[in-house]
Design a protein around this motif. Structure first.
Motif, PDB file in Angstrom:
ATOM      1  N   GLY A  58       0.787  -1.222   0.000  1.00  0.00           N
ATOM      2  CA  GLY A  58       0.000   0.000   0.000  1.00  0.00           C
ATOM      3  C   GLY A  58       0.815   1.266   0.000  1.00  0.00           C
ATOM      4  O   GLY A  58       0.259   2.367  -0.054  1.00  0.00           O
ATOM      5  N   ARG A 216      -3.640   1.064  -5.104  1.00  0.00           N
ATOM      6  CA  ARG A 216      -3.485   1.316  -3.674  1.00  0.00           C
ATOM      7  C   ARG A 216      -4.672   2.132  -3.175  1.00  0.00           C
ATOM      8  O   ARG A 216      -5.292   2.899  -3.920  1.00  0.00           O
ATOM      9  CB  ARG A 216      -2.161   2.025  -3.371  1.00  0.00           C
ATOM     10  N   ALA A 217      -4.990   1.980  -1.899  1.00  0.00           N
ATOM     11  CA  ALA A 217      -6.199   2.583  -1.335  1.00  0.00           C
ATOM     12  C   ALA A 217      -6.239   4.094  -1.531  1.00  0.00           C
ATOM     13  O   ALA A 217      -7.289   4.674  -1.807  1.00  0.00           O
ATOM     14  CB  ALA A 217      -6.293   2.236   0.150  1.00  0.00           C
ATOM     15  N   ASP A 526      -1.581  -4.802   6.461  1.00  0.00           N
ATOM     16  CA  ASP A 526      -1.449  -3.592   5.650  1.00  0.00           C
ATOM     17  C   ASP A 526      -2.671  -3.445   4.754  1.00  0.00           C
ATOM     18  O   ASP A 526      -3.420  -4.398   4.522  1.00  0.00           O
ATOM     19  CB  ASP A 526      -0.196  -3.675   4.768  1.00  0.00           C
ATOM     20  N   GLU A 527      -2.868  -2.236   4.248  1.00  0.00           N
ATOM     21  CA  GLU A 527      -3.910  -2.003   3.248  1.00  0.00           C
ATOM     22  C   GLU A 527      -3.364  -2.446   1.892  1.00  0.00           C
ATOM     23  O   GLU A 527      -2.935  -1.657   1.059  1.00  0.00           O
ATOM     24  CB  GLU A 527      -4.295  -0.520   3.226  1.00  0.00           C
TER      25      GLU A 527
END
Length: 570
Positions: A58, A216-217, A526-527
């Motif tokens: 992320g 990724r977020a 983790d994200e």
């Protein structure tokens, strides 16, 4: 070797050997056992493939795929030898590639172009800034120019991918610079097939960093407020635009080579650049090289981008506000790379005219001029780039962390991105611990330049930042956030940190690092970016690279183009 009408027909060996000699001269003390650590240049012993290596955790994948390349290389070579090989390759490729573009059978003009391209303010400032990955793409840029001009020809797609491969290894910044150049050259040919092939090659080679970046977020971050901080700056008496024309103008004043920019040498270097540009322009009026106008266009576009943050910061800030992806243009000086190709080729053309007039001393002088005008690049940039060993405390900490089977991340303190450790002779460097350890490391990735801070991008850093800055006790909060270890790599100032870590066990206390362990850390994931998507991106890119090499006999003489790069063009 080249006198009057005599020609050197061996092709590539002498430019390659000259580039190797330049690299050895530049690295100097950095060739000793150990690692050269400077700003963004971070190499470590025994690096490992982790989720972070591929941008799956992320974080913004700025280090993808360059870190994976270095890790793969370090599986067959010691880590410090891998670094030296990569840095030397930059100079070998730069000198060889630039020499291949000069349309002359004489060796001195081609060497003049090669030396100029490998030894100039752009290379010096980017090397001191530690941007080896960008320089990897820069070194192959002349090959990209030639390949883009023939992209629509049979086999052009394969040649183009091979030419872009060093930039692809370098990552997003290197590939962006090479991509702008390739598109300008292909567009100048006015052949749609060539442009489409360039776009396709850039797209497929970008996948390893593009996919984790887009998925990724937080998406692709962009901060327009940092435009002025990273804008080009004057490092000669000729102001910002003049400095860019001379291939300097880096935003970080600490990475300007010693003694560079004084009035005398700057004035002579300006005269050399103007002569080179005049020679290139005159040649363009009479030659039929397919890339001549496209390269000139790429240099003009690159110079405009390089100057944008300095002369029209609100415009770039507005663009970043519309789409964060435009933040890739903040560090504008790196886009002067196509201009460096023009200057190098122009100097080679001027030297060729001198050789035709039997002024061999002038042609030889053109070869030596860059070294004379920038002597401080030699010997590790006047001693700035020296090899160092990582402290024994770091190795002991790694053994402790790697032997622990309990989950949890490592938090790095003090809470800053860059360090100036005594064991690195006080040279500033991005903290190596995230690469040194094979466990997830949470570090402050916010960067402050002249009072302007570019916000942190790692999701876990963003979440922990208020807590760490608050001055409140850390142990319980870090336990809930999944932090198993806290590493303090500035033990001399560890007192305030230790008071905030009450209850944490000190498992290592050394002169260069203190390591704390927090029992019972939660397993906080983790994200993460979808692993399957990232793996798919690597597979597609790998297939394209293998395809580009099929049916081609690649040598250093024609390393990427698969054809004779030295056709005589009169």
């Amino acid at each position: 070797m080249a006198a009057g009408g005599r020609t050197w027909r061996a092709g590539w060996p002498l430019p390659a050997l000259t580039g190797l000699g330049l690299g050895l001269l530049v690295l100097g003390p950095g060739l000793a056992p150990g690692f050269v650590l400077s700003y963004d240049m971070v190499f470590v012993p025994d690096p490992g493939f982790t989720s972070w290596t591929f941008g799956v955790t992320g974080t913004v994948p700025r280090h993808v795929p360059s870190d994976a390349f270095v890790t793969a290389l370090a599986t067959v070579l010691p880590g410090d030898a891998a670094q030296k090989l990569v840095l030397l390759a930059v100079f070998v490729m730069a000198c060889t590639a630039a020499a291949s573009l000069v349309p002359s059978p004489r060796i001195l003009p081609r060497l003049a172009a090669g030396v100029c391209y490998a030894w100039n303010p752009f290379v010096a400032e980017r090397l001191l800034l530690g941007q080896w990955a960008l320089l990897l793409g820069y070194a192959a840029l002349p090959w990209v120019v030639a390949a883009a001009a023939d992209a629509d020809a049979r086999g052009g797609g394969r040649r183009l991918i091979r030419a872009l491969l060093p930039a692809a290894i370098g990552g997003f910044a290197a590939l962006t610079v090479s991509g702008i150049t390739a598109l300008a050259v292909a567009a100048a040919r006015r052949r749609g097939a060539g442009v489409l092939r360039v776009v396709a090659a850039l797209a497929v080679l970008s996948l390893p960093w593009l996919v984790p970046g887009l998925l990724r977020a937080g998406g692709v971050p962009g901060d327009g407020s940092a435009v002025e901080a990273f804008a080009a700056r004057a490092d000669t008496p000729f102001g910002t635009l003049g400095s860019l024309l001379l291939l300097g103008g880096v935003w970080n004043g600490e990475t300007v080579p010693a003694a560079y920019g004084n009035a005398v040498t700057s004035g002579v270097w300006l005269a050399v650049v103007l002569v080179a540009l005049f020679a290139y322009g005159r040649w363009c009026a009479n030659a039929d090289a397919p890339w001549k106008r496209g390269l000139a266009g790429a240099a003009a576009v690159g110079f405009a981008v390089a100057a944008l943050g300095a002369v029209a910061a609100p415009v770039l800030e507005g663009l970043i506000g519309l789409w964060s992806g435009f933040s890739v243009f903040r560090d504008g000086q790196q886009y002067a790379a196509p201009l460096a190709v023009v200057v190098a080729v122009g100097l080679g053309l001027a030297a060729d005219r001198a050789a035709q007039a039997r002024l061999d001393a002038v042609a030889a002088g053109a070869v030596l001029t860059p070294l004379v005008l920038l002597p401080s690049l030699a010997w590790g940039a006047a001693g700035e780039l020296r090899a160092v060993d990582y402290p024994d405390d770091w190795a002991r900490a790694r053994d402790i962390v790697h032997a622990d089977e309990q989950p949890g991340a490592v938090l790095l303190l003090p809470w800053a991105a860059y360090r100036s450790p005594q064991w690195n002779h006080g040279r500033r460097v991005l903290d190596p611990l995230p690469r040194y350890l094979h466990r997830r490391v949470i570090a402050n990735d916010a960067v402050t330049v002249d009072g302007t801070t570019v916000a942190a991008e790692d999701p876990r850093t963003v979440r922990l930042d208020p807590l760490i800055r608050s001055g409140a006790p850390l142990t319980e909060a870090l336990r809930r956030e999944g932090v198993r270890y806290v590493a303090v790599d500035d033990p001399a100032n560890a007192g305030p940190q230790e008071r905030r870590l009450a209850g944490a066990e000190v498992v290592l206390r050394g002169r260069d690092l203190v390591l704390y362990r927090i029992e019972g850390a939660a397993d906080v994931p983790d994200e993460r970016v979808p692993t399957a998507a990232v793996a798919g991106a690597w597979i597609v890119t790998g297939i394209a690279i293998v395809w580009s090499c099929l049916g081609s006999a690649i040598t250093l003489g024609t390393p990427l183009l698969g054809r004779n790069p030295r056709r005589r063009v009169d």
